[in-house]
Write an enzyme that holds these catalytic residues in place. Structure first.
Site, PDB file in Angstrom:
ATOM      1  N   ARG A 102      -1.425 -15.047   3.431  1.00  0.00           N
ATOM      2  CA  ARG A 102      -1.997 -14.319   4.937  1.00  0.00           C
ATOM      3  C   ARG A 102      -1.185 -14.543   6.106  1.00  0.00           C
ATOM      4  NH1 ARG A 102      -6.610 -10.950   4.174  1.00  0.00           N
ATOM      5  NH2 ARG A 102      -7.348 -11.939   6.170  1.00  0.00           N
ATOM      6  N   PHE A 153     -15.235   3.342   7.992  1.00  0.00           N
ATOM      7  CA  PHE A 153     -13.804   3.902   7.502  1.00  0.00           C
ATOM      8  C   PHE A 153     -13.630   3.807   6.035  1.00  0.00           C
ATOM      9  CE2 PHE A 153     -13.679  -0.732   8.871  1.00  0.00           C
ATOM     10  CZ  PHE A 153     -13.105  -1.401   7.914  1.00  0.00           C
ATOM     11  N   GLU A 176      -9.473 -10.264  -7.615  1.00  0.00           N
ATOM     12  CA  GLU A 176      -8.383  -9.222  -7.419  1.00  0.00           C
ATOM     13  C   GLU A 176      -7.221  -9.025  -8.636  1.00  0.00           C
ATOM     14  OE1 GLU A 176      -7.173  -9.439  -3.429  1.00  0.00           O
ATOM     15  OE2 GLU A 176      -9.167  -8.977  -2.694  1.00  0.00           O
ATOM     16  N   HIS A 222      -1.518  -5.808   1.556  1.00  0.00           N
ATOM     17  CA  HIS A 222      -3.031  -6.259   1.282  1.00  0.00           C
ATOM     18  C   HIS A 222      -2.291  -7.937   0.808  1.00  0.00           C
ATOM     19  CE1 HIS A 222      -6.639  -7.503  -0.175  1.00  0.00           C
ATOM     20  NE2 HIS A 222      -6.083  -7.928  -1.349  1.00  0.00           N
ATOM     21  N   TYR A 234     -11.890  -2.999  -2.647  1.00  0.00           N
ATOM     22  CA  TYR A 234     -12.764  -3.215  -1.337  1.00  0.00           C
ATOM     23  C   TYR A 234     -14.249  -3.335  -1.439  1.00  0.00           C
ATOM     24  CZ  TYR A 234      -8.058  -2.889   1.110  1.00  0.00           C
ATOM     25  OH  TYR A 234      -6.941  -3.287   1.612  1.00  0.00           O
ATOM     26  N   ARG A 262       2.933  -7.058   8.923  1.00  0.00           N
ATOM     27  CA  ARG A 262       2.320  -6.008   9.844  1.00  0.00           C
ATOM     28  C   ARG A 262       2.981  -6.052  11.329  1.00  0.00           C
ATOM     29  NH1 ARG A 262      -3.608  -7.682   7.478  1.00  0.00           N
ATOM     30  NH2 ARG A 262      -3.729  -6.294   5.680  1.00  0.00           N
ATOM     31  N   THR A 309      -5.082  -8.389  10.774  1.00  0.00           N
ATOM     32  CA  THR A 309      -5.275  -7.177   9.932  1.00  0.00           C
ATOM     33  C   THR A 309      -4.644  -5.841  10.800  1.00  0.00           C
ATOM     34  OG1 THR A 309      -7.127  -8.055   9.208  1.00  0.00           O
ATOM     35  CG2 THR A 309      -7.409  -5.432   9.311  1.00  0.00           C
ATOM     36  N   LYS A 333       0.938  -1.157   0.011  1.00  0.00           N
ATOM     37  CA  LYS A 333       0.092   0.027   0.038  1.00  0.00           C
ATOM     38  C   LYS A 333       0.973   1.196  -0.046  1.00  0.00           C
ATOM     39  CE  LYS A 333      -3.782  -2.593   2.475  1.00  0.00           C
ATOM     40  NZ  LYS A 333      -4.278  -2.607   3.679  1.00  0.00           N
ATOM     41  N   ASN A 362      -1.696  -0.468   7.498  1.00  0.00           N
ATOM     42  CA  ASN A 362      -1.220  -1.683   7.515  1.00  0.00           C
ATOM     43  C   ASN A 362      -0.171  -2.308   6.579  1.00  0.00           C
ATOM     44  OD1 ASN A 362      -2.991  -2.379   6.021  1.00  0.00           O
ATOM     45  ND2 ASN A 362      -4.327  -3.738   7.423  1.00  0.00           N
TER      46      ASN A 362
END
Ligand code: DAT
Ligand code: MG
Length: 151
Positions: A87, A59, A128, A117, A51, A104, A93, A11, A114
């Site tokens: 993951r 948010f 995606e 993704h 998203y 993270r 998260t 990100k 964070n």
């Protein structure tokens, strides 16, 4: 062994903090193969689609602002159980809950920043990958399942 692909994105804060390299290193060290990579500045429409399942969250607006605030590094990583393995590498998260040793856990403090993704299921990964690489990438650049020139 069953090969799978997952979508991973560094990100904007991860890119601006110079963390593309360390994140790529972790995926390579784990044993993933890189199948596609692109640095791009995404527009609001793509961020909202990406998203889409979070549209109702309070948010959501800030999330889209954040994701469009600078370039991201979009990647397809391939390997056995790629979705679950990615993951696990990325961590929970909320960086407060992410274990040290995860991306993270080691590089982020705040849930709203964070830094990375990872797709949450094979179906999300396919969706995606299509969103980020389907429109313009040549099929040979990432369609490595079955005929992986890297292996
Ligand atoms: P993940 O990125 O671990 O798959 P998610 O899909 O539930 O988590 O949420 C997507 C992103 O939205 C997440 O990486 C950061 C942001 N987000 C999630 N929950 C949030 C919250 N309570 N406050 C602010 N941002 C949040
Ligand atoms: Mg998610």
């Amino acid at each position: 062994t069953r090969q799978e692909q997952t979508f991973v994105m560094v990100k904007p804060d991860g890119v601006s903090r110079g963390l593309i390299g360390p994140i790529i290193t972790r995926f390579e060290q784990k044993g993933f193969k890189l199948a596609a990579i692109e640095l791009l500045h995404i527009d609001r429409a793509l961020a909202e689609q990406h998203y889409g399942d979070l549209k109702a969250k309070p948010f959501f607006g800030e999330l889209v602002d954040y994701l469009t605030s600078g370039p991201v590094c979009a990647m397809i990583w391939q390997g056995e159980h790629a979705v679950e393995n990615a993951r696990a590498l990325i961590g929970k998260t909320n960086p407060v809950e992410a274990s040290p040793g995860t991306i993270r856990g080691d590089f982020a403090m705040d849930i709203a920043g964070n830094i990375v993704h990872g797709s949450d299921s094979p179906a999300s990964a396919a969706r995606e990958i299509g969103l980020f690489f389907g429109r313009h990438a040549a099929p040979h650049s990432f369609d490595l399942l079955g005929v992986n020139p890297i292996d």
